[in-house]
Design an enzyme around this catalytic site. Structure first.
Site, PDB file in Angstrom:
ATOM      1  N   SER A 135      21.753  38.425  40.392  1.00 44.42           N
ATOM      2  CA  SER A 135      23.138  38.868  40.783  1.00 44.42           C
ATOM      3  C   SER A 135      22.724  38.757  42.421  1.00 44.42           C
ATOM      4  O   SER A 135      21.951  39.282  42.956  1.00 44.42           O
ATOM      5  CB  SER A 135      23.337  40.266  40.546  1.00 44.42           C
ATOM      6  OG  SER A 135      24.414  40.601  41.323  1.00 44.42           O
ATOM      7  N   LYS A 161      24.711  34.832  39.492  1.00 45.66           N
ATOM      8  CA  LYS A 161      26.209  35.618  39.531  1.00 45.66           C
ATOM      9  C   LYS A 161      26.299  35.872  40.828  1.00 45.66           C
ATOM     10  O   LYS A 161      25.292  36.222  41.505  1.00 45.66           O
ATOM     11  CB  LYS A 161      26.027  36.864  38.605  1.00 45.66           C
ATOM     12  CG  LYS A 161      26.820  37.824  39.126  1.00 45.66           C
ATOM     13  CD  LYS A 161      26.731  39.080  38.169  1.00 45.66           C
ATOM     14  CE  LYS A 161      26.919  40.343  38.625  1.00 45.66           C
ATOM     15  NZ  LYS A 161      26.498  41.657  37.897  1.00 45.66           N
ATOM     16  N   LYS A 163      28.542  37.800  44.209  1.00 49.70           N
ATOM     17  CA  LYS A 163      29.587  38.799  44.187  1.00 49.70           C
ATOM     18  C   LYS A 163      30.899  37.988  44.974  1.00 49.70           C
ATOM     19  O   LYS A 163      30.506  37.360  45.902  1.00 49.70           O
ATOM     20  CB  LYS A 163      28.909  39.824  45.016  1.00 49.70           C
ATOM     21  CG  LYS A 163      28.012  40.794  44.289  1.00 49.70           C
ATOM     22  CD  LYS A 163      28.715  41.460  43.344  1.00 49.70           C
ATOM     23  CE  LYS A 163      27.341  42.375  42.555  1.00 49.70           C
ATOM     24  NZ  LYS A 163      28.267  43.293  41.611  1.00 49.70           N
ATOM     25  N   ASP A 188      31.203  38.277  40.344  1.00 49.03           N
ATOM     26  CA  ASP A 188      31.606  39.884  39.870  1.00 49.03           C
ATOM     27  C   ASP A 188      32.325  40.305  41.192  1.00 49.03           C
ATOM     28  O   ASP A 188      31.758  40.219  42.319  1.00 49.03           O
ATOM     29  CB  ASP A 188      30.130  40.302  39.727  1.00 49.03           C
ATOM     30  CG  ASP A 188      30.642  42.078  39.539  1.00 49.03           C
ATOM     31  OD1 ASP A 188      31.637  42.322  39.340  1.00 49.03           O
ATOM     32  OD2 ASP A 188      29.336  42.696  39.273  1.00 49.03           O
ATOM     33  N   GLU A 213      33.630  38.733  36.568  1.00 48.80           N
ATOM     34  CA  GLU A 213      33.322  40.161  35.882  1.00 48.80           C
ATOM     35  C   GLU A 213      34.198  41.192  36.774  1.00 48.80           C
ATOM     36  O   GLU A 213      34.377  41.025  37.990  1.00 48.80           O
ATOM     37  CB  GLU A 213      31.893  40.436  36.450  1.00 48.80           C
ATOM     38  CG  GLU A 213      31.267  41.731  35.811  1.00 48.80           C
ATOM     39  CD  GLU A 213      29.729  41.903  36.104  1.00 48.80           C
ATOM     40  OE1 GLU A 213      28.931  40.664  36.253  1.00 48.80           O
ATOM     41  OE2 GLU A 213      29.463  42.952  36.105  1.00 48.80           O
ATOM     42  N   ASP A 238      32.771  45.390  33.262  1.00 52.37           N
ATOM     43  CA  ASP A 238      31.506  46.397  33.562  1.00 52.37           C
ATOM     44  C   ASP A 238      32.149  47.632  33.764  1.00 52.37           C
ATOM     45  O   ASP A 238      32.156  48.516  32.982  1.00 52.37           O
ATOM     46  CB  ASP A 238      30.903  45.679  34.896  1.00 52.37           C
ATOM     47  CG  ASP A 238      29.936  46.442  35.675  1.00 52.37           C
ATOM     48  OD1 ASP A 238      29.798  47.609  35.132  1.00 52.37           O
ATOM     49  OD2 ASP A 238      29.383  46.123  36.527  1.00 52.37           O
ATOM     50  N   LYS A 262      25.619  48.841  30.645  1.00 55.44           N
ATOM     51  CA  LYS A 262      24.692  49.523  31.587  1.00 55.44           C
ATOM     52  C   LYS A 262      24.264  50.761  31.030  1.00 55.44           C
ATOM     53  O   LYS A 262      25.484  51.655  30.802  1.00 55.44           O
ATOM     54  CB  LYS A 262      25.353  49.687  32.997  1.00 55.44           C
ATOM     55  CG  LYS A 262      25.495  48.305  33.900  1.00 55.44           C
ATOM     56  CD  LYS A 262      25.980  48.517  35.245  1.00 55.44           C
ATOM     57  CE  LYS A 262      26.045  47.420  35.994  1.00 55.44           C
ATOM     58  NZ  LYS A 262      27.014  47.562  37.226  1.00 55.44           N
ATOM     59  N   GLY A 290      22.714  45.655  35.771  1.00 59.39           N
ATOM     60  CA  GLY A 290      21.762  46.328  36.628  1.00 59.39           C
ATOM     61  C   GLY A 290      22.343  47.036  37.570  1.00 59.39           C
ATOM     62  O   GLY A 290      23.583  46.898  37.962  1.00 59.39           O
TER      63      GLY A 290
HETATM   64  O1  OSB Z   1      28.513  45.282  39.382  1.00 59.07           O
HETATM   65  O2  OSB Z   1      26.911  44.650  38.121  1.00 59.07           O
HETATM   66  C1  OSB Z   1      27.312  45.211  39.542  1.00 59.07           C
HETATM   67  C2  OSB Z   1      24.622  46.453  41.771  1.00 59.07           C
HETATM   68  C3  OSB Z   1      25.006  47.785  42.272  1.00 59.07           C
HETATM   69  C4  OSB Z   1      26.248  47.984  41.619  1.00 59.07           C
HETATM   70  C5  OSB Z   1      26.932  47.185  40.859  1.00 59.07           C
HETATM   71  C6  OSB Z   1      26.462  46.176  40.472  1.00 59.07           C
HETATM   72  C7  OSB Z   1      25.255  45.547  40.999  1.00 59.07           C
HETATM   73  C8  OSB Z   1      24.726  44.186  40.801  1.00 59.07           C
HETATM   74  C9  OSB Z   1      23.295  44.415  40.982  1.00 59.07           C
HETATM   75  O3  OSB Z   1      25.352  43.355  40.637  1.00 59.07           O
HETATM   76  C10 OSB Z   1      22.375  44.000  39.522  1.00 59.07           C
HETATM   77  C11 OSB Z   1      20.792  44.251  40.106  1.00 59.07           C
HETATM   78  O4  OSB Z   1      20.351  43.257  40.285  1.00 59.07           O
HETATM   79  O5  OSB Z   1      20.495  45.311  39.831  1.00 59.07           O
HETATM   80 MG    MG Z   2      29.215  44.192  37.816  1.00 58.98          MG
END
Ligand code: OSB
Ligand code: MG
Length: 371
Positions: A135, A161, A163, A188, A213, A238, A262, A290
């Site tokens: 991510s 992925k 953001k 995402d 996402e 999510d 998660k 994550g």
């Molecule tokens: O939406 O998946 C998410 C990190 C913090 C809060 C929300 C998210 C995320 C990530 C990071 O996308 C995922 C990671 O590498 O731990």
């Molecule tokens: Mg997410």
């Protein structure tokens, strides 16, 4: 297994690189760790609540008193056969799923050590290696993002992925696709859009994304179902999926075709397994999300990812992407094929560096069973 005492600790760990989502930028993690002391065995877990209540309503400060005042007293002094028994004992407390998950998972961890069994086997996992994705947060420029993608592809990661948020989406995706027409790519939004932007979101269809996402509100399922009908791209939920019941509603209404699991968001391994099973029975693939975890939470995500229906690469990546030095040994490593090998060792298969944790600790409290 008698639960004799629970230790809470806060540690501070700076990220190697800041991480930015549609709700903000994080430079350093403030992490709550839980140790469950059970019959001479210590189970460890991480609370994934963020520094601020921006991803969800929980945050580092809310989890601490919730555990001390409500959750720890529900298990202290009791003899539990399994981590599975925690969810019922915590049921009276509404919400606070990340706090619940931290304590429940510490007890699962203790159970695995007590039984001298790998945690992944105890959870019902079967995979001996898991596929990994990354991510990548919002950057200061598209060029920086492309550089980061290049590095992760070269490292072998199987899914990228990125953001997105209004103003950092279509133009960025265009640049990525111009350079890499065929990579497995997803985005995402962390709830950055509303349903009146459906035309804009439909324009994402041109990028052939594996998924989009959580485009809409964090607590919504119904309007995601409306949106999914308008898109070719699969929606992955999510934030909205807080329980197996929410997953069932999302699937029944057609709000998504993929679910991100998660373990913290859903209240622990027991509920995460239920979501896995609901999705599997409905042929909805899941993957492990994550929350910028330290090695302790990361090791638990790896164990969970061994369940059969974790069919897509997770946001489970190498320790070194986040930390100069992780708090487990060995650190989490990803092969050039983009996989993590699963250990046969009991527990998580990773040793906890207690000396380092002690140095990083800024706050500590132990709650004991009353005699
Ligand atoms: O939406 O998946 C998410 C990190 C913090 C809060 C929300 C998210 C995320 C990530 C990071 O996308 C995922 C990671 O590498 O731990
Ligand atoms: Mg997410």
């Amino acid at each position: 297994m008698k639960i004799e005492a629970i230790t809470l600790r806060e540690i501070h760990m700076p990220l190697v690189h800041f991480f930015e989502t549609s709700f903000g930028r994080t430079y350093s993690r403030r992490i709550l760790l839980i140790t469950a002391h059970c019959d001479g065995v210590d189970g460890w877990a991480e609370c994934v609540a963020g520094e601020d209540p921006f991803y969800s309503s929980e945050w580092a400060e809310s989890a601490w008193p919730t555990i001390v005042r409500y959750l720890a007293p529900a298990v202290l002094g009791r003899t539990l056969g399994s981590g599975r028994e925690c969810a019922n004992l915590f049921a009276r407390v509404r919400g606070h799923r990340m706090a619940k998950a931290a304590l429940e998972n510490a007890i699962w961890d203790a159970e695995a050590k007590q039984k001298n069994e790998p945690l992944w086997k105890l959870l019902g996992g079967t995979r001996r290696e898991i596929p990994c994705g990354v991510s990548i947060g919002i950057q200061d420029s598209a060029e920086q993002l492309l550089d980061k993608i290049q590095i992760e592809l070269a490292a072998g990661y199987r899914r990228i992925k990125v953001k997105v948020k209004p103003g950092w989406d279509v133009k960025v995706l265009e640049k990525i696709r111009a350079r890499w027409p065929d990579i497995t790519l997803s985005c995402d939004a962390n709830s950055a859009y509303t349903l009146d932007q459906v035309e804009h979101l439909r324009s994402f269809d041109q990028f052939n994304l594996l998924m989009m996402e959580q485009p809409l509100w964090d607590d919504d399922i119904f309007y995601h179902a409306r949106l999914q009908k308008e898109l070719r791209t699969s929606i992955c939920l999510d934030e909205s999926i807080v329980s197996a019941r929410a997953a069932a509603v999302a699937i029944e209404t057609g709000a998504c075709r993929i679910i991100n699991v998660k373990v913290g968001r859903v209240g622990g391994f027991t509920e995460a397994r239920k979501i896995h099973d609901v999705c599997q029975s409905q042929k909805i693939p899941v993957w492990c999300g994550g929350m910028l975890e330290s090695g302790i939470g990361r090791a638990h995500n790896i164990a969970l990812s061994t369940l059969e229906n974790f069919r897509l690469p997770g946001d489970v990546s190498a320790s070194k992407r986040y930390w100069k030095e992780d708090i487990i040994e060995p650190e989490v490593q990803v092969s050039p094929q983009g996989t993590i090998a699963i250990s046969e060792a009991p527990g998580t298969g990773y040793r906890i560096k207690e000396d380092l944790i002690e140095k990083l600790t800024t706050r500590k409290e132990t709650v004991r069973a009353s005699a």
